[in-house]
Design an enzyme around this catalytic site. Structure first.
Site, short mmCIF file in Angstrom:
data_model
loop_
_atom_site.label_atom_id
_atom_site.label_comp_id
_atom_site.label_asym_id
_atom_site.label_seq_id
_atom_site.Cartn_x
_atom_site.Cartn_y
_atom_site.Cartn_z
N GLY A 46 0.89 -1.28 -0.08
CA GLY A 46 0.00 -0.08 -0.03
C GLY A 46 0.67 1.14 -0.10
N SER A 80 5.15 -5.48 -2.12
CA SER A 80 5.13 -3.91 -2.50
C SER A 80 5.80 -3.31 -1.34
CB SER A 80 3.93 -3.45 -2.62
OG SER A 80 3.84 -2.10 -3.25
N ASP A 97 5.46 -4.75 -14.49
CA ASP A 97 5.52 -3.93 -13.43
C ASP A 97 6.08 -2.34 -13.84
OD1 ASP A 97 5.49 -2.38 -11.04
OD2 ASP A 97 6.38 -4.16 -9.69
N HIS A 141 2.29 -5.35 -10.95
CA HIS A 141 2.75 -5.11 -9.40
C HIS A 141 1.66 -5.66 -8.73
CE1 HIS A 141 4.99 -2.82 -6.48
NE2 HIS A 141 3.83 -2.76 -5.98
#
Length: 333
Positions: A85, A168, A271, A301
């Site tokens: 996030g 991420s 990505d 991604h």
């Protein structure tokens, strides 16, 4: 009068996080960014939430196969997992991250510990990394307690086979925590970190890479959003070459002398951050580190959570299982 001017929006992230001129933050409903259809459950997995940092109200979601309960069961490797996030969004409880952890617990199998951490811009970096370190200190205490630890961990967790992972921004966090453990800045014994896993790692830099300057078609994470996330999460005034964002920037200490555990680096080739992830693996290999690079052609991604039951996620589970269990025949690695 100028002093009576109401606070106004100075930064808007996807309509769900707004930073106001007075420094306050307004958060909306992040579920609008998630899957529209409910994700299937994974049978045979138990889970519960446990507080690991009472002062900040932070929790860890503990997953284990139901078959691993009971004092006579075989203990399982521990997979610590940090959600994604961009350090500004996400929650360990959101369905895509929850689904990935359910699958990991069932299919590896493993005890999966999905960690909540504070988000920016309310809590700018390194707050999230500090929380991750606090969690590993909590895990060390659990390991020291032995039979007095949380019952699920006491029954099911093999602390000597612990892996730090994330997707991420969570992969970025996993990298930094692994460095802290490997350089003994973060003592974790009797926990042993025997590997780390970076899924669609979120790295940055002031100079754009080729894949950022000329992105693949239809990327799930545009470069402009990457840059906005770093702007909202790094310390005020920091550039994207800050050591948290760019592990190979001019301000970052060399990783060459660090005795890192084996790494699994998962690179989706669709990505926008592809070049940074491939470059990370290549730089570590050039230093003689033990790195397994798993490339996923055409994947976006965060594919492991965007489509946690897709074919690519199925293949990722096989790769992850092989990586986690290869240590069984080489315990001293």
């Amino acid at each position: 009068m100028a002093g009576d001017t109401a606070p106004h929006v100075v930064e808007d992230l996807l309509g769900v996080v707004q930073l106001l001129s007075d420094g306050s933050v307004v958060r909306g409903d992040e579920s609008v960014l998630g899957p529209k259809e409910p994700l299937p459950d994974v049978p045979g997995v138990e889970w519960k939430d446990v507080v690991y940092h009472a002062a900040h109200g932070l929790r860890v979601r503990v997953y284990r196969p139901a078959s691993s309960s009971g004092t006579g069961s075989v203990k399982l490797p521990v997979l610590v997992y940090f959600h994604g996030g961009g350090y500004c969004l996400g929650s360990f409880a959101q369905p895509p991250f929850h689904a990935f952890c359910l699958r990991s617990a069932a299919e590896l199998p493993a005890v999966v510990l999905s960690v909540q951490y504070r988000l920016a811009p309310e809590h700018r970096l390194p707050a999230a990394i500090d929380d991750g370190a606090q969690f590993l200190s909590w895990l060390r205490c659990q390991a020291e307690l032995g039979a007095g630890a949380d019952p699920w961990l006491a029954e099911s967790a093999d602390f000597a086979r612990t892996f730090i992972s994330g997707v991420s921004a969570g992969a970025n966090l996993a990298h930094h925590l692994t460095i802290q453990v490997a350089t003994a800045r973060l003592p974790v014994s009797p926990v042993r970190v025997v590997g780390y896993v970076l899924l669609s790692a979120f790295f940055g830099g002031a100079e754009r890479t080729a894949s950022e300057a000329d992105p693949p078609a239809g990327v799930s994470l545009p470069v402009e959003i990457c840059e906005q996330l770093w702007h909202m999460s790094l310390p005020v005034g920091a550039s994207r070459d800050h050591p948290v964002a760019n592990p190979f920037g001019s301000e970052s200490p060399s990783l060459a002398p660090v005795e890192l555990p084996p790494a699994l680096v998962v690179a989706p080739l669709g990505d926008v951050l592809r070049d940074r992830v491939l470059g990370y693996a290549a730089r570590l290999k050039d230093m003689g580190k033990d790195v397994e690079l798993a490339e996923f052609e055409g994947q976006q991604h965060g594919f492991s959570v965007l489509q946690p039951f897709g074919q690519a996620a199925d293949e990722l589970m096989r790769v992850l299982r092989r990586f986690v269990y290869q240590g069984d025949t080489n315990a001293e690695r």
